[in-house]
Design a protein around this motif. Structure first.
Motif, PDB file in Angstrom:
ATOM      1  N   ALA A 137       0.823  -1.211   0.000  1.00  0.00           N
ATOM      2  CA  ALA A 137       0.000   0.000   0.000  1.00  0.00           C
ATOM      3  C   ALA A 137       0.860   1.266   0.000  1.00  0.00           C
ATOM      4  CB  ALA A 137      -0.935  -0.002   1.210  1.00  0.00           C
ATOM      5  N   ASN A 138       2.170   1.089   0.074  1.00  0.00           N
ATOM      6  CA  ASN A 138       3.128   2.202   0.020  1.00  0.00           C
ATOM      7  C   ASN A 138       3.964   2.085  -1.251  1.00  0.00           C
ATOM      8  OD1 ASN A 138       3.207   3.395   3.041  1.00  0.00           O
ATOM      9  ND2 ASN A 138       3.015   1.168   3.154  1.00  0.00           N
ATOM     10  N   ARG A 139       4.621   3.182  -1.630  1.00  0.00           N
ATOM     11  CA  ARG A 139       5.597   3.113  -2.723  1.00  0.00           C
ATOM     12  C   ARG A 139       6.647   4.196  -2.515  1.00  0.00           C
ATOM     13  NH1 ARG A 139       5.391   6.713  -7.195  1.00  0.00           N
ATOM     14  NH2 ARG A 139       3.854   8.360  -6.853  1.00  0.00           N
ATOM     15  N   PHE A 140       7.889   3.872  -2.826  1.00  0.00           N
ATOM     16  CA  PHE A 140       8.929   4.892  -2.818  1.00  0.00           C
ATOM     17  C   PHE A 140       8.905   5.615  -4.162  1.00  0.00           C
ATOM     18  CE2 PHE A 140      10.273   2.866   0.965  1.00  0.00           C
ATOM     19  CZ  PHE A 140      11.049   3.804   1.647  1.00  0.00           C
ATOM     20  N   TYR A 141       9.187   6.899  -4.122  1.00  0.00           N
ATOM     21  CA  TYR A 141       9.195   7.672  -5.361  1.00  0.00           C
ATOM     22  C   TYR A 141      10.322   7.184  -6.265  1.00  0.00           C
ATOM     23  CZ  TYR A 141       5.923  10.799  -3.010  1.00  0.00           C
ATOM     24  OH  TYR A 141       4.828  11.305  -2.352  1.00  0.00           O
ATOM     25  N   PRO A 142      10.127   7.286  -7.578  1.00  0.00           N
ATOM     26  CA  PRO A 142      11.124   6.762  -8.529  1.00  0.00           C
ATOM     27  C   PRO A 142      12.521   7.315  -8.275  1.00  0.00           C
ATOM     28  CG  PRO A 142       9.106   7.379  -9.688  1.00  0.00           C
ATOM     29  CD  PRO A 142       8.942   7.842  -8.268  1.00  0.00           C
ATOM     30  N   GLY A 143      13.487   6.407  -8.209  1.00  0.00           N
ATOM     31  CA  GLY A 143      14.890   6.797  -8.052  1.00  0.00           C
ATOM     32  C   GLY A 143      15.340   6.995  -6.619  1.00  0.00           C
ATOM     33  N   VAL A 144      14.390   7.091  -5.683  1.00  0.00           N
ATOM     34  CA  VAL A 144      14.746   7.416  -4.302  1.00  0.00           C
ATOM     35  C   VAL A 144      15.496   6.270  -3.613  1.00  0.00           C
ATOM     36  CG1 VAL A 144      13.763   7.771  -1.993  1.00  0.00           C
ATOM     37  CG2 VAL A 144      12.999   9.188  -3.900  1.00  0.00           C
ATOM     38  N   ALA A 145      15.026   5.031  -3.810  1.00  0.00           N
ATOM     39  CA  ALA A 145      15.679   3.898  -3.144  1.00  0.00           C
ATOM     40  C   ALA A 145      17.145   3.800  -3.552  1.00  0.00           C
ATOM     41  CB  ALA A 145      14.935   2.600  -3.472  1.00  0.00           C
ATOM     42  N   ASP A 146      17.430   3.897  -4.851  1.00  0.00           N
ATOM     43  CA  ASP A 146      18.815   3.835  -5.315  1.00  0.00           C
ATOM     44  C   ASP A 146      19.632   5.014  -4.798  1.00  0.00           C
ATOM     45  OD1 ASP A 146      18.576   1.450  -6.639  1.00  0.00           O
ATOM     46  OD2 ASP A 146      18.252   2.337  -8.619  1.00  0.00           O
ATOM     47  N   ALA A 147      19.003   6.186  -4.779  1.00  0.00           N
ATOM     48  CA  ALA A 147      19.710   7.377  -4.289  1.00  0.00           C
ATOM     49  C   ALA A 147      20.122   7.194  -2.831  1.00  0.00           C
ATOM     50  CB  ALA A 147      18.830   8.616  -4.448  1.00  0.00           C
ATOM     51  N   LEU A 148      19.248   6.587  -2.016  1.00  0.00           N
ATOM     52  CA  LEU A 148      19.574   6.342  -0.612  1.00  0.00           C
ATOM     53  C   LEU A 148      20.671   5.286  -0.472  1.00  0.00           C
ATOM     54  CD1 LEU A 148      15.983   6.294   0.955  1.00  0.00           C
ATOM     55  CD2 LEU A 148      17.743   8.024   1.368  1.00  0.00           C
ATOM     56  N   LYS A 149      20.590   4.235  -1.291  1.00  0.00           N
ATOM     57  CA  LYS A 149      21.583   3.156  -1.215  1.00  0.00           C
ATOM     58  C   LYS A 149      22.995   3.657  -1.511  1.00  0.00           C
ATOM     59  CE  LYS A 149      18.447  -0.595  -2.555  1.00  0.00           C
ATOM     60  NZ  LYS A 149      17.995  -1.428  -3.687  1.00  0.00           N
ATOM     61  N   PHE A 150      23.094   4.565  -2.473  1.00  0.00           N
ATOM     62  CA  PHE A 150      24.413   4.988  -2.938  1.00  0.00           C
ATOM     63  C   PHE A 150      24.760   6.415  -2.523  1.00  0.00           C
ATOM     64  CE2 PHE A 150      22.785   1.849  -6.053  1.00  0.00           C
ATOM     65  CZ  PHE A 150      23.687   0.823  -5.780  1.00  0.00           C
ATOM     66  N   ALA A 151      24.018   6.930  -1.522  1.00  0.00           N
ATOM     67  CA  ALA A 151      24.258   8.312  -1.089  1.00  0.00           C
ATOM     68  C   ALA A 151      25.662   8.471  -0.534  1.00  0.00           C
ATOM     69  CB  ALA A 151      23.220   8.715  -0.035  1.00  0.00           C
ATOM     70  N   SER A 152      26.348   9.506  -0.990  1.00  0.00           N
ATOM     71  CA  SER A 152      27.680   9.810  -0.465  1.00  0.00           C
ATOM     72  C   SER A 152      27.590  10.794   0.698  1.00  0.00           C
ATOM     73  CB  SER A 152      28.564  10.391  -1.570  1.00  0.00           C
ATOM     74  OG  SER A 152      27.953  11.529  -2.154  1.00  0.00           O
ATOM     75  N   SER A 153      26.412  11.394   0.875  1.00  0.00           N
ATOM     76  CA  SER A 153      26.196  12.340   1.971  1.00  0.00           C
ATOM     77  C   SER A 153      25.746  11.597   3.226  1.00  0.00           C
ATOM     78  CB  SER A 153      25.119  13.355   1.574  1.00  0.00           C
ATOM     79  OG  SER A 153      25.413  13.952   0.336  1.00  0.00           O
ATOM     80  N   LYS A 154      25.835  12.277   4.360  1.00  0.00           N
ATOM     81  CA  LYS A 154      25.304  11.732   5.613  1.00  0.00           C
ATOM     82  C   LYS A 154      23.796  11.992   5.621  1.00  0.00           C
ATOM     83  CE  LYS A 154      27.738  11.321   9.343  1.00  0.00           C
ATOM     84  NZ  LYS A 154      28.478  11.477  10.614  1.00  0.00           N
ATOM     85  N   VAL A 155      22.990  10.959   5.818  1.00  0.00           N
ATOM     86  CA  VAL A 155      21.534  11.057   5.694  1.00  0.00           C
ATOM     87  C   VAL A 155      20.853  10.769   7.031  1.00  0.00           C
ATOM     88  CG1 VAL A 155      19.474  10.034   4.631  1.00  0.00           C
ATOM     89  CG2 VAL A 155      21.514  10.477   3.238  1.00  0.00           C
TER      90      VAL A 155
END
Length: 268
Positions: A137-155
């Motif tokens: 019933a949920n969905r992540f916005y397109p591209g967000v999951a990959d962006a989080l996986k490979f983030a070089s910033s502190k999140v």
């Protein structure tokens, strides 16, 4: 020195409107069972459809319950206990929710904490009984999951959602593990206070600070705090906000309007 991103969850990372609306209907049936006598699936579907439109007014999840009941009272005069429901429109909710909410809570004799607890309990039970449908019933916005996986910033996640739900969705739906100490959920204090905590931490000194949010009202609260002048502020255009709010944000010098594609690039 690097970047630190404080990210809202619902409306920035995850489109949870389907789940929160369905959970709110389930919870409303528990809280006010008599009001749903004779309510058919067609009316329930109408309520869920309207919830997608009025979602921008929700700051904290329990408000979804109030909106479900208000929509029901708008359609069914026979159960009406609120003075504001007669003649109320969807546009009226979008424009006046901050004034309507205290009125209906008083007229329905409701308190915030029991509704927060009930909403969380209903979600917990749904997850326990059928995790797959809750996740779906949920969905992540397109591209967000990959962006989080490979983030070089502190999140960091800074949300009014209960932290355990954000953590479960990140893990189960996005395939991302963010340590629980980096998730500031409901009960950890107002977002402005969380941002103050983050910028004071010794390991964050020298980092460029970014706060990404989909509620303009929240960004305005940050702007009111001189202590938070060092934060770069972004309004996610893809989130739960209205065209009117986006136009207003465009006229505020501290706020940058952000496209989803640019957001994903920033994190990477």
């Amino acid at each position: 020195m690097g970047d630190l991103y404080a990210l809202d969850f619902d409306g920035i990372l995850c489109d949870s409107c389907g789940e929160s609306s369905l959970s709110a209907v389930k919870a409303a049936k528990v809280r006010w069972p008599g009001l749903f006598d004779g309510v058919d699936s067609k009316l329930e579907d109408w309520i869920v459809d309207q919830m997608f439109i009025i979602r921008p007014v929700v700051e904290t999840g329990y408000e979804n319950l109030l909106l479900v009941r208000l929509l029901l009272e708008m359609r069914l005069p026979s159960i009406r206990k609120s003075s504001v429901a007669e003649g109320l429109t969807i546009e009226g909710i979008l424009e006046n929710w901050s004034k309507l909410k205290p009125v209906i809570m008083e007229e329905w004799d409701e308190k915030r904490e029991p509704l927060v607890d009930l909403f969380g309990k209903v979600r917990d039970e749904w997850m326990e009984d059928d995790l797959a449908t809750w996740i779906d019933a949920n969905r992540f916005y397109p591209g967000v999951a990959d962006a989080l996986k490979f983030a070089s910033s502190k999140v960091y996640i800074v949300t009014t959602k209960q932290g355990r739900f954000a953590e479960a969705l990140l893990r189960e739906l996005a395939g991302v593990t963010i340590p629980s100490e980096r998730i500031y959920g409901l009960g950890t204090g107002p977002k402005v206070e969380v941002l103050k905590q983050l910028q004071k931490q010794s390991e964050h000194q020298g980092l460029t600070l970014h706060f990404v949010e989909d509620r303009l009202a929240t960004l305005k609260n940050v702007i009111k705090e001189p202590e938070l002048d060092g934060w770069n502020l972004y309004l996610g255009k893809w989130g739960y906000n209205t065209q009117k709010e986006r136009e207003e944000a465009a006229g505020i010098s501290r706020v940058q309007l952000l496209e989803l594609s640019d957001f994903s690039k920033k994190l990477k």
